[in-house]
Design a protein around this motif. Structure first.
Motif, PDB file in Angstrom:
ATOM      1  N   GLY A  32       0.733  -1.057   0.128  1.00 56.67           N
ATOM      2  CA  GLY A  32      -0.130  -0.094  -0.110  1.00 56.67           C
ATOM      3  C   GLY A  32       0.764   1.225   0.139  1.00 56.67           C
ATOM      4  N   GLU A  34       1.841   3.383  -2.392  1.00 60.56           N
ATOM      5  CA  GLU A  34       1.286   4.665  -2.906  1.00 60.56           C
ATOM      6  C   GLU A  34       0.293   5.109  -2.080  1.00 60.56           C
ATOM      7  N   GLY A  35      -0.562   4.735  -1.237  1.00 61.30           N
ATOM      8  CA  GLY A  35      -1.467   5.192  -0.393  1.00 61.30           C
ATOM      9  C   GLY A  35      -1.015   5.742   0.833  1.00 61.30           C
ATOM     10  N   SER A  38       1.071   9.075   0.252  1.00 65.60           N
ATOM     11  CA  SER A  38       0.307  10.107  -0.163  1.00 65.60           C
ATOM     12  C   SER A  38      -0.470  10.888   0.672  1.00 65.60           C
ATOM     13  N   VAL A  39      -0.452  10.554   2.120  1.00 63.14           N
ATOM     14  CA  VAL A  39      -0.975  11.144   3.091  1.00 63.14           C
ATOM     15  C   VAL A  39       0.047  12.244   3.342  1.00 63.14           C
ATOM     16  N   VAL A  93      -6.970  10.529   6.798  1.00 63.36           N
ATOM     17  CA  VAL A  93      -6.667   9.813   5.725  1.00 63.36           C
ATOM     18  C   VAL A  93      -5.643   8.798   5.922  1.00 63.36           C
ATOM     19  N   CYS A  94      -4.723   9.107   6.662  1.00 59.38           N
ATOM     20  CA  CYS A  94      -4.016   7.790   7.209  1.00 59.38           C
ATOM     21  C   CYS A  94      -4.841   6.513   7.430  1.00 59.38           C
ATOM     22  N   GLU A  97      -6.601   4.746   4.697  1.00 65.20           N
ATOM     23  CA  GLU A  97      -5.483   4.009   4.131  1.00 65.20           C
ATOM     24  C   GLU A  97      -5.174   2.531   4.678  1.00 65.20           C
TER      25      GLU A  97
END
Length: 491
Positions: A32, A34-35, A38-39, A93-94, A97
């Motif tokens: 994961g 990329e996710g 992205s945070v 957001v974290c 994810e």
């Protein structure tokens, strides 16, 4: 995933597995990545503008499209709201994810000292490139860098430091960060703490001020309700001291606080046979901290209680405690009519007339703090349009049963039992100083405090639809009522 990254992942996983270590954290991070990456890596501790070098703020403002001129003070409400909300959103957001958010501190100087040969200049060059600055020598290097990161939820603190952090700082330490450290490990240069949200605190209501307006009476009488427990016998400082500059609290601090709340609940249950379910805190200075106001705003379940009082009388009481000359200071401190921490070395004044004569002199800071009260009240009212209960100190004196039952309904409680007697605390009546012997001084002080009078009248009308004769001072009644004296006790 690039070939080199895949190789690193496979090789690292093989090495850890060969040594009997859990590889799930690292493999989940790569799956994961990329996710997780992205945070937004938001700052998690507030630093006043003056405490950071110009290049730091220039870069921060440039990245966020903010005009530096608009936040010169470093404490504007809009700037703080931006920082707090950004940190909260990053943690959210974290979580989406599938991760947990961590606050990591890298010892930059130690990394530089551990690096050998060309690795030193490489590290300094990368640091300069990230922040867009020039570093000609190690002296300008910051001592520490605070970096937030998102890691898989199953990762332990040790795994975050040794496995995830090296991957997250490749922009500083390259694709082979361990080479920078020689024989040391990342545990030698990194400290990591998981963070939580402000809403994770077990707090249902907060008595936030105003100081010297009856907040002790509010705190002690509210706890008389069988369904209420107040965290701590003294003023609560978790938001204003222990977590003073944090944009998000550490999870360990939240858990410790909540455990203390449960201890208070258990203690009251053992003493009364009734388990309270509403938790309150009290600190009369919370209303005047812009940082604390933002923390409270991020607790959606929280309701605020604010007591206001006649400004001239409040100013006189604070002057009496902090600045008035007492013939016997230790005796005055015992009676709590002088501030307990005065040591006698500070300048004191034999008359309240100094409030005018030294307004722009030795009492300038004293006045600045009083004048700012109206501004703080306005900010509080704007930030909490539907979660704020405002009362006047005279209501605690004249109609205590009515006001406490209104408060009970506001925080979601049944009415107080009829047998409860509501008492006053820290009341000092009669002639406390020479103020009330000087009518012209009283009128002058009222004019200078006009903005606070107007603000009090405005928020009482807006939040409760009531009008109180706030322009009357204690001097209008000082010779007509019995003298009271009950510092730190009920009367």
């Amino acid at each position: 995933m690039h070939g080199r990254q895949l190789c690193v992942c496979v090789c690292a996983a093989w090495f850890l597995a060969a040594n009997g270590e859990d590889v799930t954290c690292l493999s989940e991070y790569y799956m994961g990545r990329e996710g997780f990456r992205s945070v937004p890596l938001s700052p998690l501790v507030y630093t006043p503008i003056a405490h950071r070098p110009d290049w730091y703020w220039k870069k921060i403002f440039q990245m966020r499209g903010i005009d530096p001129e608009s936040v010169k003070s470093g404490y504007t409400e809009a700037w703080l709201a931006f920082l707090f909300v950004e940190a909260q959103e990053a943690m959210t957001v974290c979580s989406i994810e599938g991760g947990r958010y961590w606050d990591c501190i890298l010892d930059v100087r130690k990394v530089y000292d551990l690096a050998q040969g060309s690795a030193r200049s490489t590290f300094a060059g990368r640091l300069a490139a990230v922040f867009g600055i020039t570093l000609a020598a190690p002296d300008p290097l910051p001592g520490h860098l605070r970096l937030s990161l998102c890691a898989p939820a199953r990762c332990t603190e040790s795994q975050v430091v040794q496995e995830i952090f090296p991957l997250a700082v490749d922009m500083l330490m390259g694709e082979r960060p361990q080479q920078m450290l020689g024989n040391a490990s990342f545990r030698d240069v990194v400290v990591a703490h998981e963070v939580a949200g402000w809403h994770d605190f077990d707090i249902d209501f907060a008595i936030v001020g105003v100081n010297r307006c009856g907040t002790t009476s509010l705190r002690k009488n509210m706890e008389l309700h069988p369904d209420v427990v107040i965290k701590g016998d003294e003023e609560e400082t978790i938001l204003s001291y222990e977590l003073a500059n944090r944009l998000l609290p550490l999870k360990a601090q939240v858990e410790e606080y909540n455990a203390q709340v449960q201890e208070r609940i258990t203690a009251k249950f053992k003493a009364t046979g009734h388990r309270p379910h509403i938790v309150g805190i009290g600190n009369p200075l919370l209303f005047q901290s812009a940082l604390v106001r933002q923390k409270l705003a991020l607790m959606p379940q929280l309701k605020l209680v604010l007591a206001v009082c006649e400004p001239v009388g409040r100013m006189e009481k604070i002057f009496m405690m902090e600045k008035y000359c007492h013939d016997d200071l230790p005796a005055a401190q015992k009676r709590l009519v002088a501030w307990p921490y005065r040591d006698g070395s500070e300048v004191c004044f034999p008359s309240t007339s100094a409030l005018l004569t030294e307004r722009h002199g030795q009492l300038k800071l004293f006045w600045d703090q009083r004048i700012a009260t109206a501004q703080h009240l306005a900010a509080l009212a704007e930030l909490f349009p539907s979660r704020l209960f405002v009362l006047h100190q005279t209501e605690l004196r004249d109609t205590p049963s009515n006001i406490f039952n209104e408060l009970a309904a506001f925080v979601g409680l049944r009415p107080f039992p009829e047998k409860i007697v509501f008492r006053r605390y820290n009341s000092v009546g009669g002639h406390r100083t020479d103020l009330c012997f000087n009518a012209s001084l009283v009128r002058s002080l009222q004019r200078l405090l006009e903005r606070e009078y107007v603000m009090q009248e405005s928020i009482l009308q807006a939040f409760r639809g009531i009008r109180i004769a706030a322009r009357s001072t204690r001097c209008d009644l000082v010779d007509k009522v019995d003298t009271t004296y009950c510092p730190n006790m009920a009367c």
